[in-house]
Write a protein that holds these residues in place. Structure first.
Motif, PDB file in Angstrom:
ATOM      1  N   LYS A   1       0.835  -1.200   0.000  1.00 13.18           N
ATOM      2  CA  LYS A   1       0.000   0.000   0.000  1.00 13.18           C
ATOM      3  C   LYS A   1       0.868   1.247   0.000  1.00 13.18           C
ATOM      4  O   LYS A   1       1.881   1.309   0.688  1.00 13.18           O
TER       5      LYS A   1
ATOM      6  N   TRP B   1       0.757   5.215   0.843  1.00 14.22           N
ATOM      7  CA  TRP B   1      -0.047   6.070   1.722  1.00 14.22           C
ATOM      8  C   TRP B   1       0.291   7.541   1.523  1.00 14.22           C
ATOM      9  O   TRP B   1       1.453   7.903   1.306  1.00 14.22           O
TER      10      TRP B   1
ATOM     11  N   GLN C   1      -4.609   8.241   3.945  1.00 14.90           N
ATOM     12  CA  GLN C   1      -5.432   7.480   3.017  1.00 14.90           C
ATOM     13  C   GLN C   1      -4.512   6.798   1.997  1.00 14.90           C
ATOM     14  O   GLN C   1      -3.423   7.305   1.689  1.00 14.90           O
ATOM     15  N   THR C   2      -4.950   5.673   1.472  1.00 17.90           N
ATOM     16  CA  THR C   2      -4.145   4.958   0.491  1.00 17.90           C
ATOM     17  C   THR C   2      -4.249   5.658  -0.865  1.00 17.90           C
ATOM     18  O   THR C   2      -5.341   5.934  -1.353  1.00 17.90           O
TER      19      THR C   2
END
Length: 204
Positions: A125, A127, A133-134
Motif C-alpha cells: 500500500k 499512503w 489514506q491509500t
C-alpha cells in the motif's frame, strides 16, 4: 586497546583484527537510552521501523497487529527525559488498515508526504502521509514478506517486492502496475559421499 595500537604501529598485527576488536567492543558497550522512551501504541509485537531520511524526525512502525504508527522523535519538551509521542496511526478501525501483520514500512526517499507498507495480507500500500489514506494498492497472489525502494534513484519510482514465491516483482508507482518480474534461481548444495577415507599426506 593500547596493546592493539602498539602492535598495529609496529606492523606486528593485522589491521582487520584491530577493526574487528574495536567493533566488538562497541557492540558490547551498547545500551538502551534511559532518557528517551517511545509511546506504546501497538497491541502486539513491532515488526518493522523506518526513520525518514529528510529530517530524521519522524519514524514509522508496523506491527503484527496490522497497525501502522507515525512517531515524532523530536524533544519538544526540552527536558532531558522525554517520551516520543505518536502523531497519528492507522488503527484497526481504519478502513484501509492491513488485515494481517505488517512486515515492512518505508518512507518515500525524497518526500515525507508519502510512505509504503506491505503485509501478510498480500498487499503493498502507498499512503498519503497528510490524510492517512491509500493513494494506491498493489495486490499479489502470494504472501508479501518485504519491499524496498532505492534511496538514490531519481529516474524511476520502482518498488522491489519479495513474496513467498521465487521471484521479485518491481512495482512502478507512476504507472500503478507491476512492470518487471525478476525470476529467482534455486541453488542446491551437493555433497559427495566417499566410500573410502582420503589418505592424508604429511608435509614436513
Amino acid at each position: 586497546m593500547l596493546g592493539f595500537l602498539s602492535a598495529r604501529q609496529a606492523g606486528l598485527d593485522d589491521p582487520l583484527r584491530f577493526r574487528r576488536a574495536e567493533s566488538t567492543r562497541r557492540v558490547f558497550a551498547l545500551e538502551l537510552n534511559k532518557d528517551r522512551d517511545v509511546e506504546r501504541i501497538h497491541g502486539s509485537g513491532v515488526n518493522t521501523l523506518d526513520i525518514e531520511p529528510v529530517e530524521g524526525r519522524y519514524m514509522l512502525s508496523g506491527g503484527s497487529d496490522g497497525v501502522i504508527v507515525l512517531y515524532d522523535l523530536e524533544n519538544s519538551s526540552r527536558q532531558p527525559c522525554y517520551t516520543c509521542k505518536a502523531v497519528c496511526s492507522v488503527g484497526r478501525n481504519h478502513p484501509d488498515v492491513h488485515k494481517y501483520s505488517v512486515e515492512t514500512v518505508q518512507w518515500y526517499p525524497h518526500d515525507t508526504g508519502m510512505f509504503t507498507s506491505s503485509s501478510f495480507d498480500k498487499t503493498l500500500k502507498v499512503w498519503d502521509t497528510n490524510t492517512l489514506q491509500t493513494a494506491d494498492v498493489f495486490n499479489f497472489e502470494e504472501t508479501v514478506y518485504s519491499h524496498h525502494m532505492s534511496p538514490v534513484a531519481t529516474k524511476h519510482c520502482l518498488v522491489a517486492v519479495g513474496t513467498r514465491g521465487p521471484k521479485v516483482q518491481l512495482c512502478d508507482l507512476k504507472s500503478g502496475s507491476c512492470s518487471h518480474i525478476l525470476q529467482g534461481i534455486f541453488l542446491f548444495e551437493t555433497t559427495t559421499t566417499l566410500s573410502k577415507p582420503l589418505n592424508k599426506k604429511k608435509h614436513c
